[in-house]
Design a protein around this motif. Structure first.
Motif, mmCIF file in Angstrom:
data_model
loop_
_atom_site.group_PDB
_atom_site.id
_atom_site.type_symbol
_atom_site.label_atom_id
_atom_site.label_comp_id
_atom_site.label_asym_id
_atom_site.label_seq_id
_atom_site.Cartn_x
_atom_site.Cartn_y
_atom_site.Cartn_z
ATOM 1 N N PHE A 92 0.796 -1.117 -0.006
ATOM 2 C CA PHE A 92 -0.117 -0.014 -0.032
ATOM 3 C C PHE A 92 0.846 1.001 0.056
ATOM 4 C CE2 PHE A 92 -2.653 -3.229 1.855
ATOM 5 C CZ PHE A 92 -3.848 -3.270 1.149
ATOM 6 N N GLU A 122 -7.695 2.367 2.458
ATOM 7 C CA GLU A 122 -7.391 1.263 3.425
ATOM 8 C C GLU A 122 -7.895 1.867 4.910
ATOM 9 O OE1 GLU A 122 -7.431 -1.955 2.109
ATOM 10 O OE2 GLU A 122 -6.450 -2.634 3.965
ATOM 11 N N ASP A 130 -11.391 -6.633 3.677
ATOM 12 C CA ASP A 130 -11.345 -5.300 2.914
ATOM 13 C C ASP A 130 -11.115 -5.386 1.386
ATOM 14 O OD1 ASP A 130 -8.849 -6.698 2.615
ATOM 15 O OD2 ASP A 130 -7.640 -4.918 3.229
ATOM 16 N N ALA A 174 -13.499 -2.975 -1.104
ATOM 17 C CA ALA A 174 -12.644 -1.766 -1.820
ATOM 18 C C ALA A 174 -12.989 -1.863 -3.309
ATOM 19 C CB ALA A 174 -11.313 -1.806 -1.597
#
Lengths: 411, 411
Positions: free
Chosen positions: B12, B20, B314, B318
């Motif tokens: 990331f 996030e 997640d 996303a």
């Protein structure tokens, strides 16, 4: 079957997690205030990311294993090599400087002891792509400001500064041939007797004059001391430390700084300034440590990309905050507890909860159909600030009263 | 040496981490609003924590290995067994209900594909120690409110509800002998043709009348449908679903609910209500899923402790937010960039930065000694909102001006 937790890792019940989040919030708040941006890297990394620079012997401290596709992988013991990997992957696109921080779970296979765990959370803050004393000072100030933000003061901790090139030049001028074993000895100086230290130096072939100069080195506590010491050092490296010290004074950290040329830092990728934050009593291990590493990105086939960064673990920090009484104020609480007098009033209770939650409050409603007394005990146990009781009357009138549980007054 | 990231895990960079954190913040905000408290459990757990209930075959999907002390351990694939372990460890001290949530890194050895990764972050919210429809409804409402908080609407997602005892009773009354393989077939119904589904049922020994009833089951979309269907079911289990539906209506989620008795959920520890949150288009995997598990704590030798909980990953979330255009507004920015015109003005620039940072602003100062044009390019690249230029004049007068970089006006 009763199953116990794995050794050296931690469970965080809600009352423990409050402390963790207090630390994490301070990390993020201060890093953001310095314009550092959060990144994240995988917990699983290829094994060679860590052996590339540190050699195969590091695997004794790693959680390394072979995956089901026969790949050699490891749980990361630290994040700096991952940061270097991120730089290499996008080196052409990235705008310099890259100011990055991360809050990372790390794992080391070590003998668990106080403040040293097998699983811990490490905060890292790196500034990459520039090579200036002001970037170094800012990184050190970021680390220090986290401790200040958490309520620690200059009476609680201090910054130990050293410089790899400076100490290398001094050692060279003292004519020490085999520097590495002497570094190792200095690194554990605090743990051994004065006599054993001198014996160790002699074993490494140092004569009395060299030993005198090393002991002289340890009396140096500031750049001024070093200037007056008569020791022979590299002028550029000295100038670098002096400039960083001046900037740290601008950052308001003059009273926290000590020049301490016995600071070595374990990792051998450091090339310039190195620093550690220590508690004044010396009871704990370093709270944070880092330094300038200008060649690390190059190790991974990237273009040269200088960098400065540090790591700060959660475990030692929490111990220090606990010792200083700075965690007492942290307690769990809930804004509203909604007692329900009879299941038939649940609908209206939910309606009230919906509206309070929409306003950003933390609201618990009774979900166990208990009698009033038991509901009140529970409201106390969760440290509820306010009480709302929903009975037949409230449901009928579509209204309710709020009781402040601290003052006992209705609002 | 160029080293690539391990397969199926993610890096990331700052612009990715914003997404996030946007998701993590919503998870924590909504969970806190429901009075759920954050906990954390170790990423490394003893292997038997997962094989105890699911059997040895689960290890094919695990990151399990033997540590240097010969202990069989694994990276957790989910957190519910760890939650059960936490309950057993302190069962006597804990006040019921325990409303806990966690944001946990989890790992599964799977073939990486869109929305299915080897390393992911899972949000879990569990309410333990009570066995009431209102606790169930609240848990489902918590899951749903997270998606609403993130900007998704009833046009984007819905809640699929089922009940293990209800479906078991229907299957028993249809006289299906071997329920497990039929469950497995239903679980993959969406992925196979109608014809293959019927053939599969026949292979499992079902006759035409049984197959008709199973197809009838799939026409049911609400508790009212079920009542009218003529199917024979357990009245208590039906009443349980009905009550939970009523409470979900109170939570404002009526338009989101669908009774869907084809929802099985993989884990076999569920005992009552089970649910999934799905996007309306069906393009993605379940965004969240969970249910009531009343016997799990007992498996680990604890006293019986009923529970309801769900997990939300997640990655799928996303993807869904991205598809709906809900991530566009997220961008990195910095409140102030302080340009420095000449190194001699750094001290005053640091002083200005100190005071702005103390007020909670994110502030970057120039650390690369660049010319003014390059500093301006950098200020734009980091999306700085305000500019402060510190030159000789500013240092001399100890004052500065703030320029709003959007409007171009001085403040």
């Amino acid at each position: 079957m009763k199953i116990n937790k794995y050794i050296g890792v931690r469970d965080f019940y809600p009352e423990d997690m409050v402390v963790e989040n207090y630390i994490f919030d301070a990390w993020r708040k201060v890093a953001n205030s310095f314009g550092y941006k959060e990144i994240d890297t995988p917990i699983i990394e290829p094994l060679e990311l860590f052996t590339a620079k540190s050699g195969e012997e590091i695997t004794s401290q790693l959680y390394n294993f072979t995956d089901k596709g026969d790949r050699k992988i490891t749980l990361r013991p630290e994040t700096t090599p991952s940061v270097a990997r991120l730089v290499v992957q996008k080196q052409k696109e990235l705008k310099k400087p890259m100011k990055w921080f991360s809050v990372s779970q790390c794992f080391r296979y070590e003998r668990p002891q106080k403040g040293r765990l097998r699983g811990f959370v490490q905060f890292n803050a790196d500034c990459l792509g520039v090579e200036t004393p002001i970037a170094d000072a800012e990184n050190i100030a970021l680390a220090s400001n986290i401790l200040l933000e958490l309520g620690l003061t200059k009476d609680d901790f201090f910054i130990r500064l050293s410089q790899r090139e400076l100490i290398n030049s001094i050692f060279k001028n003292i004519k020490i041939k085999n520097i590495q074993p002497v570094f190792k000895l200095i690194d554990k100086k605090a743990k051994i007797s004065e006599k054993d230290f001198v014996l160790g130096l002699k074993d490494n072939g140092l004569n009395d004059s060299q030993i005198d100069k090393i002991n002289l080195l340890f009396t140096v506590k500031s750049v001024e001391d070093l200037e007056k010491s008569g020791l022979d050092y590299d002028k550029d490296a000295f100038e670098n430390v002096k400039q960083i010290s001046d900037y740290l004074t601008d950052f308001g950290l003059k009273d926290l700084m000590v020049l301490d040329l016995s600071v070595i830092r374990g990792f051998d990728y450091y090339t310039g300034i190195v620093f550690e934050l220590y508690d004044r009593t010396g009871e704990f291990r370093a709270v944070a440590g880092g330094g300038r590493y200008d060649d690390l990105v190059g190790v991974f086939n990237g273009e040269r990309c200088p960098g400065i960064g540090f790591g700060m673990g959660d475990a030692v920090l929490a111990l220090l905050l606990e010792k200083k009484g700075l965690l007492k104020k942290l307690e769990l609480s809930t804004d509203y507890f909604i007692a329900i007098m009879g299941e038939e009033n649940s609908s209206y209770a939910i309606e009230v909860a919906n509206s309070l939650r929409k306003k950003g409050n933390s609201v618990e409603i009774e979900v166990a159909n208990r009698n009033f007394k038991k509901q009140m005990n529970y409201a106390n146990s969760i440290n509820a600030k306010n009480l709302i009781v929903i009975g037949d009357e409230e449901t009928k009138n579509k209204s309710y009263k709020i009781k402040d549980l601290k003052t006992g007054k209705e609002k």
